[in-house]
Design a protein around this motif. Structure first.
Motif, short mmCIF file in Angstrom:
data_model
loop_
_atom_site.label_atom_id
_atom_site.label_comp_id
_atom_site.label_asym_id
_atom_site.label_seq_id
_atom_site.Cartn_x
_atom_site.Cartn_y
_atom_site.Cartn_z
N ASN A 87 0.81 -1.22 0.00
CA ASN A 87 0.00 0.00 0.00
C ASN A 87 0.83 1.26 0.00
O ASN A 87 0.52 2.23 -0.68
CB ASN A 87 -0.94 0.02 1.19
N PHE A 88 1.90 1.29 0.81
CA PHE A 88 2.67 2.53 0.90
C PHE A 88 3.33 2.88 -0.42
O PHE A 88 3.65 4.03 -0.66
CB PHE A 88 3.67 2.51 2.06
N CYS A 89 3.52 1.91 -1.29
CA CYS A 89 4.07 2.19 -2.62
C CYS A 89 2.96 2.64 -3.58
O CYS A 89 3.18 3.51 -4.41
CB CYS A 89 4.76 0.97 -3.19
N LYS A 90 1.80 2.03 -3.45
CA LYS A 90 0.70 2.36 -4.35
C LYS A 90 0.26 3.82 -4.21
O LYS A 90 -0.14 4.44 -5.19
CB LYS A 90 -0.50 1.45 -4.06
N ILE A 91 0.32 4.35 -3.01
CA ILE A 91 -0.15 5.72 -2.81
C ILE A 91 0.92 6.77 -3.11
O ILE A 91 0.62 7.94 -3.21
CB ILE A 91 -0.68 5.94 -1.39
N PHE A 92 2.16 6.35 -3.25
CA PHE A 92 3.22 7.32 -3.48
C PHE A 92 3.35 7.61 -4.95
O PHE A 92 3.33 6.69 -5.75
CB PHE A 92 4.54 6.80 -2.93
N PRO A 93 3.52 8.81 -5.36
CA PRO A 93 3.54 10.06 -4.61
C PRO A 93 2.25 10.84 -4.77
O PRO A 93 2.26 12.01 -5.08
CB PRO A 93 4.70 10.80 -5.24
N LYS A 94 1.14 10.20 -4.59
CA LYS A 94 -0.16 10.83 -4.79
C LYS A 94 -0.51 11.85 -3.72
O LYS A 94 -1.43 12.62 -3.89
CB LYS A 94 -1.26 9.76 -4.87
N SER A 95 0.18 11.84 -2.62
CA SER A 95 -0.12 12.75 -1.53
C SER A 95 0.37 14.16 -1.84
O SER A 95 1.38 14.34 -2.50
CB SER A 95 0.56 12.27 -0.25
N PRO A 96 -0.34 15.15 -1.32
CA PRO A 96 0.11 16.52 -1.50
C PRO A 96 1.40 16.82 -0.74
O PRO A 96 2.04 17.82 -1.00
CB PRO A 96 -1.04 17.35 -0.94
N LEU A 97 1.77 15.95 0.19
CA LEU A 97 2.94 16.23 1.00
C LEU A 97 4.13 15.33 0.65
O LEU A 97 5.09 15.27 1.38
CB LEU A 97 2.60 16.09 2.48
N ALA A 98 4.04 14.66 -0.47
CA ALA A 98 5.14 13.80 -0.88
C ALA A 98 6.41 14.65 -1.03
O ALA A 98 6.38 15.75 -1.58
CB ALA A 98 4.82 13.10 -2.18
N ILE A 99 7.49 14.15 -0.51
CA ILE A 99 8.78 14.80 -0.69
C ILE A 99 9.48 14.01 -1.78
O ILE A 99 9.84 12.86 -1.58
CB ILE A 99 9.60 14.78 0.61
N VAL A 100 9.59 14.62 -2.94
CA VAL A 100 10.17 13.93 -4.08
C VAL A 100 11.42 14.67 -4.53
O VAL A 100 11.57 15.87 -4.31
CB VAL A 100 9.16 13.82 -5.25
N PRO A 101 12.34 13.96 -5.20
CA PRO A 101 13.53 14.63 -5.72
C PRO A 101 13.14 15.71 -6.74
O PRO A 101 12.09 15.62 -7.39
CB PRO A 101 14.29 13.50 -6.43
N ASP A 102 13.97 16.72 -6.90
CA ASP A 102 13.66 17.82 -7.80
C ASP A 102 13.50 17.38 -9.25
O ASP A 102 12.82 18.03 -10.03
CB ASP A 102 14.74 18.91 -7.70
N ALA A 103 14.13 16.28 -9.65
CA ALA A 103 14.03 15.80 -11.02
C ALA A 103 12.86 14.84 -11.22
O ALA A 103 12.63 14.35 -12.33
CB ALA A 103 15.34 15.10 -11.41
N CYS A 104 12.09 14.58 -10.19
CA CYS A 104 10.99 13.63 -10.27
C CYS A 104 9.88 14.15 -11.19
O CYS A 104 9.50 15.32 -11.12
CB CYS A 104 10.41 13.36 -8.88
N ALA A 105 9.37 13.29 -12.03
CA ALA A 105 8.29 13.67 -12.94
C ALA A 105 7.01 14.03 -12.20
O ALA A 105 6.14 14.69 -12.75
CB ALA A 105 8.03 12.52 -13.92
N TYR A 106 6.88 13.59 -10.96
CA TYR A 106 5.68 13.88 -10.17
C TYR A 106 5.76 15.22 -9.45
O TYR A 106 4.81 15.60 -8.78
CB TYR A 106 5.46 12.78 -9.13
N LEU A 107 6.85 15.95 -9.56
CA LEU A 107 7.02 17.19 -8.82
C LEU A 107 5.87 18.16 -9.07
O LEU A 107 5.33 18.76 -8.14
CB LEU A 107 8.37 17.83 -9.15
N GLY A 108 5.46 18.32 -10.31
CA GLY A 108 4.36 19.23 -10.63
C GLY A 108 3.05 18.77 -10.02
O GLY A 108 2.29 19.57 -9.47
N GLU A 109 2.77 17.48 -10.11
CA GLU A 109 1.54 16.92 -9.53
C GLU A 109 1.53 17.10 -8.02
O GLU A 109 0.51 17.48 -7.44
CB GLU A 109 1.42 15.45 -9.89
N VAL A 110 2.67 16.85 -7.38
CA VAL A 110 2.76 17.02 -5.94
C VAL A 110 2.53 18.48 -5.58
O VAL A 110 1.82 18.79 -4.63
CB VAL A 110 4.12 16.52 -5.40
N PHE A 111 3.10 19.40 -6.35
CA PHE A 111 2.92 20.83 -6.10
C PHE A 111 1.44 21.21 -6.19
O PHE A 111 0.90 21.89 -5.31
CB PHE A 111 3.73 21.67 -7.09
#
Length: 167
Positions: A87-111
């Motif tokens: 589960n903890f992998c399935k939800i990542f990085p869907k949370s608004p508080l995910a801390i992702v690397p700056d090069a992560c493709a999800y950075l915009g979605e997390v923002f």
């Protein structure tokens, strides 16, 4: 991971956890449970720095005493060796508080998700003000309003480490 993932697998190689072990930093809310502990091994800060120093520094700016883990099921050939992810992998990085690397493709979605959470908390704060005004006006349901305010404040405080008091 879905199609926007760049397959850097930093989220599998470095998994930060708060010093108290009660909060998985990737989403700011998830408690560390037995499934998580079975799937990971502890990394020293030095080992995590070798993998991605910028990411470790980014986590450290929010949670200076974080512990770091790596996933036992990660392999460098194709990422995850599990057919069914925990589960903890399935939800990542869907949370608004995910801390992702700056090069992560999800950075915009997390923002975007983070800004939506901030908007929600600001609306809750406005709701609290409305209830406080009702209480001050002598409304007969004042005790009910106080309980509602307590619950709303509890929700806001879940995000305290991320600055919710100032949103």
């Amino acid at each position: 991971m879905d199609s926007i993932c760049k397959d850097c697998y930093i989220c599998c190689k470095i998994i930060p956890v708060s010093k108290d072990g009660n909060m998985l930093l990737r989403d700011g809310l998830q408690s560390v449970d037995e499934d998580f502990l079975q799937a990971v091994y502890e990394l020293s800060e030095d080992e995590a720095l070798i993998i991605d120093a910028d990411y470790v520094q980014k986590v450290g700016e929010i949670f200076p005493d974080a512990k770091f883990y790596g996933c036992k099921n990660f392999n460098s050939e194709n990422g995850c060796s599990l057919e069914e992810k925990p589960n903890f992998c399935k939800i990542f990085p869907k949370s608004p508080l995910a801390i992702v690397p700056d090069a992560c493709a999800y950075l915009g979605e997390v923002f975007i998700n983070n800004e939506e959470l901030k908007r929600k908390i600001r609306m809750i704060k406005e709701e609290i003000l409305d209830y406080q005004n009702l209480i001050e006006s002598g409304d007969k349901d004042a005790s009910s309003y106080k309980k509602i305010i307590e619950n709303l404040n509890r929700f806001i405080m879940k995000y305290k480490d991320f600055g919710s008091e100032n949103w």
